[in-house]
Write an enzyme that holds these catalytic residues in place. Structure first.
Site, PDB file in Angstrom:
ATOM      1  N   ILE A 474       0.949  -1.962   3.049  1.00 49.41           N
ATOM      2  CA  ILE A 474       1.049  -3.412   3.191  1.00 49.41           C
ATOM      3  C   ILE A 474       2.233  -3.951   2.392  1.00 49.41           C
ATOM      4  O   ILE A 474       2.260  -5.120   1.997  1.00 49.41           O
ATOM      5  CB  ILE A 474      -0.257  -4.106   2.767  1.00 49.41           C
ATOM      6  CG1 ILE A 474      -0.664  -3.705   1.350  1.00 49.41           C
ATOM      7  CG2 ILE A 474      -1.373  -3.772   3.737  1.00 49.41           C
ATOM      8  CD1 ILE A 474      -1.897  -4.434   0.835  1.00 49.41           C
ATOM      9  N   GLY A 475       3.204  -3.075   2.173  1.00 47.65           N
ATOM     10  CA  GLY A 475       4.362  -3.425   1.370  1.00 47.65           C
ATOM     11  C   GLY A 475       4.288  -2.852  -0.023  1.00 47.65           C
ATOM     12  O   GLY A 475       5.165  -3.091  -0.855  1.00 47.65           O
ATOM     13  N   ALA A 518      -3.200   3.886  -3.913  1.00 49.34           N
ATOM     14  CA  ALA A 518      -2.283   4.953  -4.322  1.00 49.34           C
ATOM     15  C   ALA A 518      -3.030   6.119  -4.951  1.00 49.34           C
ATOM     16  O   ALA A 518      -2.793   7.287  -4.617  1.00 49.34           O
ATOM     17  CB  ALA A 518      -1.239   4.402  -5.282  1.00 49.34           C
ATOM     18  N   LEU A 623       3.561   6.381 -10.623  1.00 48.87           N
ATOM     19  CA  LEU A 623       3.914   7.300  -9.540  1.00 48.87           C
ATOM     20  C   LEU A 623       5.325   7.065  -9.013  1.00 48.87           C
ATOM     21  O   LEU A 623       6.003   8.003  -8.599  1.00 48.87           O
ATOM     22  CB  LEU A 623       2.897   7.176  -8.406  1.00 48.87           C
ATOM     23  CG  LEU A 623       1.444   7.448  -8.824  1.00 48.87           C
ATOM     24  CD1 LEU A 623       0.498   7.222  -7.649  1.00 48.87           C
ATOM     25  CD2 LEU A 623       1.286   8.871  -9.363  1.00 48.87           C
ATOM     26  N   GLN A 631       5.471  -4.169  -7.481  1.00 55.82           N
ATOM     27  CA  GLN A 631       4.108  -4.680  -7.449  1.00 55.82           C
ATOM     28  C   GLN A 631       3.851  -5.653  -8.594  1.00 55.82           C
ATOM     29  O   GLN A 631       3.216  -6.694  -8.417  1.00 55.82           O
ATOM     30  CB  GLN A 631       3.116  -3.518  -7.514  1.00 55.82           C
ATOM     31  CG  GLN A 631       2.987  -2.740  -6.216  1.00 55.82           C
ATOM     32  CD  GLN A 631       2.402  -3.598  -5.116  1.00 55.82           C
ATOM     33  OE1 GLN A 631       1.213  -3.891  -5.111  1.00 55.82           O
ATOM     34  NE2 GLN A 631       3.227  -4.033  -4.195  1.00 55.82           N
ATOM     35  N   LYS A 694      -3.921   4.760 -12.425  1.00 56.30           N
ATOM     36  CA  LYS A 694      -4.903   3.694 -12.234  1.00 56.30           C
ATOM     37  C   LYS A 694      -4.275   2.582 -11.394  1.00 56.30           C
ATOM     38  O   LYS A 694      -3.066   2.547 -11.187  1.00 56.30           O
ATOM     39  CB  LYS A 694      -5.349   3.146 -13.594  1.00 56.30           C
ATOM     40  CG  LYS A 694      -6.084   4.160 -14.454  1.00 56.30           C
ATOM     41  CD  LYS A 694      -6.610   3.565 -15.754  1.00 56.30           C
ATOM     42  CE  LYS A 694      -5.536   3.202 -16.724  1.00 56.30           C
ATOM     43  NZ  LYS A 694      -6.066   2.821 -18.059  1.00 56.30           N
ATOM     44  N   GLY A 695      -5.114   1.677 -10.910  1.00 60.55           N
ATOM     45  CA  GLY A 695      -4.634   0.617 -10.034  1.00 60.55           C
ATOM     46  C   GLY A 695      -3.653  -0.312 -10.724  1.00 60.55           C
ATOM     47  O   GLY A 695      -3.859  -0.724 -11.865  1.00 60.55           O
ATOM     48  N   GLY A 697      -1.500  -2.694  -8.430  1.00 62.26           N
ATOM     49  CA  GLY A 697      -1.058  -3.759  -7.541  1.00 62.26           C
ATOM     50  C   GLY A 697      -1.591  -5.138  -7.883  1.00 62.26           C
ATOM     51  O   GLY A 697      -0.919  -6.133  -7.643  1.00 62.26           O
ATOM     52  N   GLU A 698      -2.789  -5.212  -8.445  1.00 60.91           N
ATOM     53  CA  GLU A 698      -3.392  -6.506  -8.765  1.00 60.91           C
ATOM     54  C   GLU A 698      -3.346  -6.836 -10.251  1.00 60.91           C
ATOM     55  O   GLU A 698      -3.672  -7.950 -10.653  1.00 60.91           O
ATOM     56  CB  GLU A 698      -4.838  -6.536  -8.255  1.00 60.91           C
ATOM     57  CG  GLU A 698      -4.902  -6.492  -6.744  1.00 60.91           C
ATOM     58  CD  GLU A 698      -6.281  -6.137  -6.208  1.00 60.91           C
ATOM     59  OE1 GLU A 698      -6.847  -6.927  -5.442  1.00 60.91           O
ATOM     60  OE2 GLU A 698      -6.797  -5.061  -6.557  1.00 60.91           O
TER      61      GLU A 698
END
Length: 741
Positions: A474-475, A518, A623, A631, A694-695, A697-698
């Site tokens: 999604i980009g 990811a 990564l 992001q 770990k996440g 994007g948010e």
């Protein structure tokens, strides 16, 4: 099929040894050239020609009521119109995008803009004109459009992304006995996802098999949703979504455009294209809920929190139990033995509320981090020092250990780089002409999630590798990161990797959402590659751990063999699956960060300008440094918009979303955003996933807006607790004497 269940920490892996040197590098996007040259086809850009039909939706002109009649005679008589779908032919309404059926219609009207009909024609222009000729007669009923008014009727929702209520100790008693207290209420408005690519779908039937090109984030779930809406088996549906122009949670569920296109395509025997207009995207799809949040903090005079409470109210449509998990970070971010976090859900006759980027933290941390700033001032403490004094050594909710936690390091690194030590604690201490200058900060956190995900990796006889999974991009950089993972594991340069995504015929992945993409999808590629390495090691007559793969060659002992020669004309294939396990249950996992912001507030006009902003983020192994930075930048810009401009205005007389386009819903533009700085702390977390990441994007949006409003207070002495901090609110605060010393 190899499956890895994440039950315990992994030791050193091939990603640590880095023979190929791809992981973590700031490599360009795999699909970047296609996008900048316009060659990456998005959903509406597929299927052209005379045989294609076009659909345009007709929406409800009232927010609450009943359809009396829909007159389609003029539309049917219009040149080019070939079909009109209305009334009982439409699926019944469901307010939950992740449920079995998307929100479309039926005789009852539940929100302004609800889809009532679809006009189909030989051209888009003819369909649009035909839709304008449809006359809808409605019986209007009194609706509920104001969260404040419905707050007394709010109910406890069923558990969602977190339990609605969590408590520990005796909060009320501890707060009453606290030496220093804060009790403030904060408000955030509804927001729109506002993705660049509007919702669109192109549907075509071949016999009993349906193929839909659309824009969606969770291919496996979306395939099942679409099949359920149409009353067919999921294996009769194929979804293709290789390129997505943004989602932010607004495309987690299948949209009405996909269902309508599929229904009509079957009826007329032709491919059908349906795209929502920008105004319809705002009115028809979903929104982030508005919120009311009461934060109470009790502390000792030396700044130790003894009681922390976060009570919240949000809204949704009748029958939809989804609630914004506003306290998601409050449960673990700061110490305090007495705790109370509650959520209440009020029913409104407004477009459904659903997940939007960083659901929970994006709005919850606005209130929490503003409250921490206010409490620090009451205590006479530096905001960073106050947070450091309340750093927990274990999760304060349940005493579970943290898998890793580097919040203090993020704050200290950010303070050093941003020049925090030079900040004046007293508001209005810096002025340049009419501009008052201030600096603020906020912590960032985002609970880490892991989702089941599968991928196939093929080694072709020519030594190329192909990654196949229905994962979406999604980009966020999915193509690039999965290519890097396969290349690192198999010792291949990026130009020897092909990645195929966004096709429901491929192994089902986690999809994109919740910042889990990811790590989850990447881990499935990692697992598949491990299986291939085992087979290559057998061909080299060595143990897998003794095999080195680099630049298309296999090295073991004193032998170095090109992969092409080792494969000897044979193709190898393996599918890997990741499953979350006890590691996610036994340890609390989250990503952390700290935002720093400098603003200038005009003392005459109340205008706020962000002058500089820095975010220091830690999300396990990084990564790809370039996509990770992107992001974070996107999240920070979201935060600036949340703080200063973004607000869906609901007319409390009729339920209309008044500012339903990008002309009036003000996302930040270039003039609003200065040069932003991002620092990434690369901290491997071996409990988080096989990728040890770990996440991220948010994380960039979580708390970012609070850093801006905290800076506004430092600049001019005005606390804006009702987001966004538009100039009228700042001016009102200045007129009331805010910040005068």
């Amino acid at each position: 099929m190899p499956t890895h269940v994440m039950n315990e920490a992994l030791g050193e892996t091939r990603l640590d040894k880095g023979a190929q040197g791809l992981i973590g590098k700031p490599l360009d996007r795999y699909e970047g050239r296609l996008k900048v040259t316009g060659k990456a086809p998005y959903a509406y850009e597929t299927r052209h020609g005379e045989g294609v039909a076009y659909g345009v939706v007709v929406t409800a002109p009232v927010a609450k009521g009943k359809v009396v009649s829909i007159d389609t005679l003029k539309a049917f008589s219009s040149p080019g119109v070939i079909h009109v779908l209305t009334g009982d032919n439409l699926p019944t309404n469901s307010a939950q995008p992740s449920g079995d059926k998307p929100a479309i219609g039926g005789g009852q009207i539940h929100f302004y803009g609800q889809v009532l009909a679809l006009v189909v024609a030989d051209s888009f222009e003819a369909a649009r004109h035909g839709a304008s000729l449809v006359t809808v007669e409605c019986e209007t009923r009194e609706g509920r459009y104001d969260l404040d008014a419905e707050r007394p009727n709010a109910k406890v929702p069923p558990p969602g992304n977190m339990p609605p209520d969590t408590a520990r100790g005796d909060f009320e008693r501890a707060f009453a006995e606290a030496e220093v207290k804060l009790d403030e209420t904060y408000r955030t408005p509804s927001q729109s996802h506002s993705a660049m690519e509007p919702h669109a779908a192109v549907a075509e039937w071949q016999g009993g098999q349906l193929t839909v090109h659309t824009s969606c984030q969770l291919v496996g779930d979306n395939t099942r949703q679409l099949a359920a809406a149409l009353g067919i088996k999921p294996d009769k549906v194929r979804i293709l979504t290789p390129y997505i122009g943004g989602g932010f949670g607004g495309k987690l569920g299948i949209g009405p455009e996909a269902v309508l296109a599929a229904m009509v395509a079957k009826e007329i025997g032709r491919p059908v294209k349906v795209a929502l207009t920008r105004q319809q995207v705002y009115q028809v799809t979903s929104r982030r809920t508005d919120t009311i949040q009461r934060v109470r903090i009790g502390a000792t005079r030396d700044g130790r929190i003894t009681a922390i409470g976060h009570e919240s109210w949000c809204s949704n449509m009748a029958g939809d139990d989804y609630f914004e998990p506003i306290g998601l970070s409050t449960v673990f971010l700061y110490a305090g033995e007495n705790r109370l976090i509650t959520h209440r859900l009020a029913e409104l006759d407004v477009l459904m509320a659903s997940a939007m980027r960083a659901p929970g933290e994006a709005v919850g941390m606005l209130a929490l981090e503003n409250a921490m700033d206010e409490m620090a001032e009451k205590l006479g403490l530096d905001p960073i020092e106050f947070r450091k004094r309340n750093e927990p050594d274990r999760n304060p909710e349940d005493d579970k250990p943290f898998s890793s936690r580097h919040l203090i390091e993020c704050m200290e690194e950010g303070a050093r780089r941003f020049g925090w030590s030079e900040r004046e604690a007293r508001p209005r201490a810096r002025q340049e002409g009419d501009w008052l200058i201030g600096i603020g900060m906020a912590a960032a956190s985002r609970k880490n999630l892991l989702a089941q995900s599968s991928a196939e990796v093929r080694l072709e006889p020519d030594g190329r590798a192909i990654v196949l999974t229905d994962m979406t991009d999604i980009g966020t950089g999915s193509y690039t990161i999965l290519a890097q993972t396969a290349g690192e594991m198999l010792g291949l340069p990026m130009d020897r990797i092909t990645v195929l995504l966004g096709d429901s015929a491929l192994p089902e992945s986690s999809g994109s959402g919740g910042s889990f993409g990811a790590a989850s999808a990447g881990s499935s590629v990692y697992i598949a590659c491990e299986a291939l390495i085992e087979r290559l090691a057998r061909k080299m007559d060595c143990a897998a751990e003794d095999l080195t793969l680099k630049d298309g060659t296999a090295v073991a002992g004193n032998r170095q063999v090109p992969l092409v020669e080792l494969l000897a004309g044979e193709a190898l294939s393996a599918e890997g699956t990741l499953q979350p396990g006890n590691a996610t249950k036994d340890h609390h996992q989250a990503s952390y960060g700290a935002h720093f912001c400098e603003v200038a507030v005009n003392a005459v006009t109340g205008e706020t300008r962000v002058r500089r902003m820095l975010s220091v983020c830690e999300a396990g192994r990084i990564l790809n440094a370039k996509t990770a930075r992107s992001q974070c930048l996107g999240g920070m810009i979201f935060g600036i918009g949340t703080a200063l401009t973004e607000e869906l205005v609901i007319d409390d007389r009729n339920g209309l979303l008044v500012n339903h386009d990008l002309a009036e819903y003000h996302v930040p533009v270039n003039a609003d955003v200065p040069q932003l700085d991002v620092v990434l702390l690369d901290k491997v977390d071996r409990l988080a996933s096989p990728m040890a990441s770990k996440g991220l994007g948010e994380l960039g949006i979580s708390g970012a807006g609070a850093a801006v409003t905290n800076a506004i207070y430092n600049a001019c002495g005005v606390r804006v607790r009702d987001y966004p901090a538009t100039l009228d609110k700042v001016l009102e605060g200045l007129a009331e004497g805010g910040g005068r010393q």
